[in-house]
Design a protein around this motif. Structure first.
Motif, short mmCIF file in Angstrom:
data_model
loop_
_atom_site.label_atom_id
_atom_site.label_comp_id
_atom_site.label_asym_id
_atom_site.label_seq_id
_atom_site.Cartn_x
_atom_site.Cartn_y
_atom_site.Cartn_z
N VAL A 171 32.61 43.30 31.35
CA VAL A 171 31.81 43.98 30.35
C VAL A 171 32.61 44.38 29.25
CG1 VAL A 171 29.97 44.66 32.02
CG2 VAL A 171 31.90 46.37 31.40
N GLN A 172 32.16 44.20 28.10
CA GLN A 172 32.98 44.87 27.00
C GLN A 172 32.47 46.36 26.83
OE1 GLN A 172 35.20 42.95 25.92
NE2 GLN A 172 36.06 44.24 24.32
N GLY A 181 39.33 52.00 20.85
CA GLY A 181 38.34 51.12 20.29
C GLY A 181 37.46 50.37 21.27
N SER A 182 37.85 49.19 21.67
CA SER A 182 37.10 48.37 22.39
C SER A 182 38.11 47.89 23.61
CB SER A 182 36.45 46.92 21.68
OG SER A 182 35.95 46.24 22.51
N GLN A 183 37.38 47.77 24.73
CA GLN A 183 38.26 47.24 25.80
C GLN A 183 37.30 46.25 26.81
OE1 GLN A 183 41.47 49.95 27.68
NE2 GLN A 183 40.03 51.45 26.96
N THR A 184 37.94 45.47 27.50
CA THR A 184 37.27 44.65 28.44
C THR A 184 37.37 45.37 29.89
OG1 THR A 184 37.66 42.89 27.24
CG2 THR A 184 36.98 42.49 29.56
N VAL A 206 28.10 49.68 26.01
CA VAL A 206 28.53 48.70 26.74
C VAL A 206 27.62 47.66 26.47
CG1 VAL A 206 28.81 47.88 29.34
CG2 VAL A 206 29.04 50.27 28.50
N LYS A 207 28.35 46.26 26.49
CA LYS A 207 27.83 44.95 26.26
C LYS A 207 28.06 44.05 27.38
CE LYS A 207 27.99 44.98 21.17
NZ LYS A 207 28.20 44.69 19.96
N LEU A 208 27.35 43.31 27.76
CA LEU A 208 27.59 42.36 28.92
C LEU A 208 28.43 41.24 28.61
CD1 LEU A 208 23.95 41.87 30.55
CD2 LEU A 208 25.64 43.36 31.39
N GLN A 209 29.17 40.55 29.26
CA GLN A 209 30.10 39.55 29.48
C GLN A 209 29.43 38.49 28.57
OE1 GLN A 209 31.73 37.80 32.87
NE2 GLN A 209 33.29 36.74 31.88
N ASP A 210 30.03 37.76 27.69
CA ASP A 210 29.80 36.58 26.82
C ASP A 210 28.44 36.86 26.04
OD1 ASP A 210 31.98 35.31 27.79
OD2 ASP A 210 30.87 34.52 29.35
N LEU A 216 23.76 49.36 27.46
CA LEU A 216 23.89 50.89 27.97
C LEU A 216 24.67 51.61 26.80
CD1 LEU A 216 23.79 53.02 30.09
CD2 LEU A 216 26.26 52.51 30.61
N LYS A 217 24.24 52.85 26.44
CA LYS A 217 24.79 53.65 25.45
C LYS A 217 24.88 55.20 25.98
CE LYS A 217 24.58 53.03 21.14
NZ LYS A 217 24.31 52.95 19.71
#
Length: 790
Positions: A171-172, A181-184, A206-210, A216-217
Motif C-alpha cells: 500500500v502507499q 512524506g510518502s512511503q510504500t 492510505v491507498k491500495l497498490q496500483d 483509509l484516513k
C-alpha cells in the motif's frame, strides 16, 4: 534552551471578498479563489472555493489554524484566476504577520496593491486563546525546535483459505507535513516510520497498490500515544489487510545544538591551550611572572584562499612562526579554499606543531610538483564513478562537487582513497597541543540569487559544523546526515575529509553572476550590497508584503535572471536546519543581526531552514577570507595574523572585510592606508582601534616580494649569483602561481616557500610588539569584565 511555553492560540481567518481586480482573460471574467499558507501551523495549503465568472467575488469562508505565539507566524494569502487549460494565473499576493493581532479581538484588513489602486481583498482575523497543554519548545532566540511525534505503520495479511498467493501486498501511505512524506509499505516487513510536529493535526492516508483509491484516513490525534492500534483496510480483494499503527513522542533533546556560545569541547580545548600559550608568551616576551588564565590573549591565524598558491604559502609561513617560537602562541587557525588543503594535511599528525615542519613541507612539495596527468586516466575515471555510486548508495545526494572532491584528492595525495575524517582531528586538540582549526565555506541559493545577494557563513571545526548566523551546530561526525526539526532522522557514515575539501574549495557551484563579480572590480557590487544593507535595517520583518502579478516584462527579466543565477553544478548536502521554525523576535536577536546579509532575512520561509539541502561553495565568491569565525564575540580574539594570498590587490579583501564589519556592526579595526602603502605594500601592516576593546588587532601579511629580492634571510644580503632566487613573479597575469596552476616547477615551489617563510621571519619585532599589544588588550577586556560584574 528548552522551555515549556503556554502560547497556543486559535487563529480564524475569514476570506470575505475582493473587488477591482481586472480579469486575466480577455474574453471572460475571473474565476477567482484565494489560497492560504501558514507553515508554522500546517503543511497543508488551504484554498477557498472558486467563484466563477465574477469580477467582484464573495467567499465568506473561514479557516482555522492552531498557532504558537512564540513563533514567527506569517500568513501568506494568494489570489488566483483559475484556468482549466493552462496554469492558474496569479493575481495578488500578500504576507501578513499574525503576531500583530491581539488575543480576543477581531481585526478586519483590506489589502490593496497600492494606495491609489482600486484592487482590494478583504479579510477578517480573529485570535483566541486556546486551552491546551504547553508545548515544549527548544530555542536560542532565533531558531525553534518543536515537539515531534513518530508513527510506526506495519502492514499484515489476514489469513484466508482463499489466499493462495505468495506475493507480497503493498500500500502507499502518505502523511503531509511529515519528514518522510510518502512511503510504500510491504506486508510482512518491518514497520515504516513517519515523523511530524506533534502540534499539527496530521493525518495518515492510505491507498491500495496500483490504484489512486484512498481506502483509509487516520487522524494522528485519534491514536493513543505509546499503544498499538490495529485497523482493517476496507477492500474486497483477497487477502484482507490489516495495519498496525503506533504513535510515540520523539526524544525531546535535539541533535542540533541551538546556542551562540562555544560548545563544551571547544571550551575545554581553550582551557588546555591557554596553558601552552601562557608558557610560550612568557618565553618569547621574556615575562617575569606566570600569566593567569584570564589574562592569556587569544591569538589566531587567518588564512585566505588561493589554490595551490595558498596551500604552499601557508606551509612556509607556519614554518616561519615555528622558527620564531611563536606558533605555540596561537589558539586558532582558520582557512578557506586552498589554505584548507594545508590545514587538513597537517592535522593528520596529532602533534604536528610540536615537530619540525621540514617533513610535512617536503611531502607537500612532492605533491605540488608531481605530474597530474594520471588523475584523468581511464582507470582512475572508472574508479571515481564507482566511488560516487557507493556514496550515493549510502544516502548522500549526487552532485558534481563530489567528483571535484575526488579529483582534488588525487591532486594532493598519492594514497587514494585517503581515509581521514574531520572528527579525527579532535586527537590533535586533546591536550591543547595545537591551535584549533576552523574551515570556512558559504551557503547560498541554488538558483535565483547570486552569492553576493545571498551568502551565509558556515564554519567547520573538528568538533562542530554550523551557522553563526542562526546559532545552530551539529557534531562534525553528523554533518551530511539527515535531520528534521533538529532531530537526527538518518545517520550517514561521516564523509572522508576530501569531500569536505571539495566543499571548501568548491568553485563549480558558482553561477554566471558570481563569475562576473569574481573576474571584475568588486566595488560596484559591494556598493550595491552596502546600500541594500541600509534598506534591510529599515525594513525589519514586514507587517505586510504586497506582490503584484508578473507582467510580460517581468517574466522576460526573470528568464534572463534565471540564466545568470542558476547553478548547474551546485553541491548538495542534507540540511541539518531543515524544518526548524523561527522565534517571533528572531530578527532583533543581536547575533542574527550581526550576520544577516540579504533582504530574505526578513522572510523566514525563504531562509535556509526551509531548504532540504545546503548549497555550499568557496568563500572567494563573496570575500576571500576565513575571518568570520574569529569575529564571533564568544571567542574573544585579541590578535589576528592575517595571511593574505591574493595576487590582485594586497589590501582589497581586507578592506572588504572592514566594510562588511562596519555595515554589520561587528567590531573590527578601520583599514586605514597611506598612498605609499597602496603603491608599495610592505610585508606587514598593523591595523587596530584603540577606541574599541572588542575589536581585534590585525597584523596583515599580504603576499608581496619586497626585501626578499635583496635578502636571502633577514639581514643577510644576497650575493649576485643569488639574485635570481629572489625573483618571485606575483603579477596578476602570467604568474606561475595563478590559481588555475595545479603543478609548480621545483624552482617555483621552493621560491614561494622561501618567500612566505622569509616574510614572517623578517617581521619578528612587529610580531612580538603585536603580542605585547594583544596581552594589554586582553588585560583591558578582563578589567572591564570585572568592573561589569561589580
Amino acid at each position: 534552551m528548552a522551555l515549556s511555553m503556554p502560547g497556543s492560540s486559535l487563529l480564524s481567518v475569514r476570506i470575505l471578498k475582493a473587488h477591482g481586480f481586472p480579469s486575466k482573460d480577455i474574453l471572460t471574467q475571473s474565476d477567482s479563489y484565494v489560497s492560504l499558507w501558514l507553515p508554522t501551523a500546517s503543511s497543508q495549503e488551504f484554498r477557498t472555493r472558486t467563484v466563477r465568472n465574477c469580477s467582484n467575488p464573495v467567499w465568506n469562508q473561514t479557516f482555522r489554524f492552531r498557532i504558537h505565539s512564540h513563533l514567527k507566524n506569517l500568513l501568506e494569502l494568494k489570489m488566483f484566476d483559475q484556468d482549466f487549460m493552462t496554469k492558474d494565473d496569479p493575481v495578488f499576493s500578500v504576507l501578513f504577520d499574525v503576531g500583530t493581532l491581539k488575543a480576543g479581538e477581531s481585526h478586519r484588513e483590506s489589502f490593496t496593491l497600492n494606495p491609489q489602486g482600486q484592487e482590494q481583498l478583504d479579510v477578517e482575523f480573529c485570535l483566541q486563546s486556546f486551552p491546551a497543554c504547553p508545548e515544549q519548545l527548544i530555542t536560542n532566540g532565533v531558531l525553534v525546535a518543536r515537539e515531534l511525534s513518530s508513527l510506526d505503520v506495519k502492514l499484515e495479511k489476514i489469513e484466508s483459505t482463499l489466499d493462495n498467493t505468495e506475493s507480497d501486498s503493498r500500500v502507499q501511505a502518505l502523511m503531509p507535513g511529515s519528514y518522510e512524506g510518502s512511503q510504500t509499505i510491504i506486508s510482512g516487513t518491518s514497520p515504516v516510520r513517519f515523523h511530524s510536529p506533534t502540534c499539527w493535526d496530521s493525518e495518515l492516508s492510505v491507498k491500495l497498490q496500483d490504484t489512486s483509491q484512498e481506502v483509509l484516513k487516520v487522524p494522528l490525534k485519534s491514536l493513543p500515544s505509546g499503544h498499538a492500534v490495529k485497523v482493517s483496510l476496507p477492500t474486497t480483494k483477497e487477502p484482507a489487510l490489516m495495519m498496525q499503527l503506533k504513535t510515540e513522542k520523539c526524544p525531546e533533546e535535539p541533535a542540533v545544538r541551538l546556542g551562540f556560545g562555544l560548545c563544551q569541547e571547544e571550551q575545554a580545548f581553550l582551557k588546555k591551550r591557554k596553558q601552552v600559550v601562557a608558557k610560550a608568551l612568557k618565553q618569547v616576551l621574556q615575562l617575569e611572572n606566570e600569566l593567569p588564565e584570564d589574562e592569556v590573549p587569544v591569538v589566531a591565524i587567518m588564512a585566505t584562499g588561493g589554490g595551490i598558491r595558498a596551500m604552499t604559502s601557508l606551509y612556509g609561513q607556519l614554518s616561519g612562526l615555528k622558527e620564531l617560537g611563536l606558533l605555540d602562541c596561537v589558539s586558532y587557525i582558520t582557512g578557506a579554499s586552498g589554505s584548507t588543503w594545508a590545514m587538513a594535511n597537517l592535522y593528520e599528525d596529532p602533534d604536528w606543531s610540536q615537530k619540525d615542519l621540514a617533513g610535512p613541507m617536503a611531502a607537500m612539495r612532492a605533491q605540488v610538483t608531481k605530474s597530474k596527468l594520471s588523475i584523468l586516466a581511464p582507470s582512475r575515471l572508472q574508479w571515481y564513478r564507482q566511488e560516487l555510486k557507493e556514496r550515493a548508495k549510502l544516502g548522500h545526494p549526487a552532485c558534481f562537487t563530489n567528483l571535484w572532491a575526488l579529483l582534488n584528492e588525487a591532486l594532493l595525495h598519492d594514497e587514494v582513497p585517503h581515509d581521514y575524517k574531520l572528527s579525527g582531528q579532535q586527537e590533535a586538540l586533546e591536550h591543547g597541543q595545537n591551535p584549533m582549526p576552523i574551515y570556512c565555506a558559504l551557503n547560498t541559493k541554488e538558483k535565483n540569487l547570486s552569492t553576493f545577494e545571498f551568502g551565509e557563513w558556515v564554519e567547520f571545526s573538528p568538533y562542530e559544523v554550523g551557522f553563526p548566523k542562526y546559532g545552530a551546530f551539529v557534531p562534525a561526525e553528523l554533518f551530511g546526515s539527515q535531520f528534521f526539526m533538529g532531530r537526527l532522522m538518518k545517520r550517514l557514515p561521516e564523509s572522508r575529509i576530501c569531500f569536505l575539501e571539495g566543499i571548501w574549495s568548491n568553485l563549480y557551484a558558482a553561477n554566471l553572476q558570481d563569475s562576473l563579480y569574481w573576474s571584475s572590480e568588486p566595488d560596484q557590487f559591494w556598493d550595491r550590497w552596502a546600500q541594500d544593507q541600509v534598506t534591510l535595517e529599515k525594513e525589519n520583518t514586514p507587517l505586510l508584503k504586497m506582490e503584484e502579478p508578473p507582467s510580460v516584462t517581468s517574466r522576460i527579466a526573470k528568464f534572463f535572471m534565471d540564466l545568470l543565477t542558476r547553478r548547474p553544478m551546485a553541491g548538495a548536502i542534507h540540511n541539518f536546519l531543515h524544518g526548524l521554525h523561527f522565534h517571533r523576535d528572531y530578527f532583533k536577536h543581536p547575533h542574527f543581526s550581526a550576520w544577516k546579509g540579504t533582504k530574505l532575512d526578513g522572510h523566514p520561509y525563504q531562509l535556509t531552514p526551509a531548504e532540504p539541502y545546503l548549497c555550499l561553495l568557496d568563500v572567494g565568491y563573496f570575500i576571500n577570507t576565513s575571518c568570520p569565525p574569529l569575529l564571533t564575540p564568544t571567542r574573544e580574539v585579541d590578535l589576528i595574523l592575517s595571511l593574505d594570498y591574493n595576487l590582485h590587490g594586497a589590501f582589497q579583501q581586507m578592506e572588504l572585510v572592514g566594510r562588511y564589519c562596519q555595515q554589520q556592526g561587528i567590531p573590527f579595526p578601520p583599514i586605514a592606508l597611506s598612498p605609499e602603502d597602496r603603491k608599495q605594500p610592505q610585508e606587514c601592516h598593523v591595523f587596530s582601534d584603540p577606541e574599541s576593546a572588542a575589536a581585534p588587532i590585525v597584523l596583515h601579511f599580504p603576499l608581496v616580494n619586497d626585501s626578499f629580492q635583496q635578502h636571502s634571510a633577514p639581514g643577510v644580503q644576497r650575493k649576485p649569483e643569488e639574485l635570481a632566487a629572489g625573483e618571485v613573479n606575483l603579477s596578476t597575469s602570467g604568474s606561475p602561481y595563478h590559481y588555475s596552476k595545479v603543478t609548480y616547477s621545483e624552482e617555483n615551489a621552493d621560491k614561494l616557500l622561501s618567500l612566505a617563510r622569509y616574510n614572517i621571519c623578517n617581521n619578528q619585532q612587529r610580531l612580538l610588539q603585536a603580542l605585547r599589544e594583544a596581552l594589554a588588550h586582553r588585560r583591558q577586556r578582563h578589567q572591564r569584565h570585572r568592573q561589569g560584574q561589580e
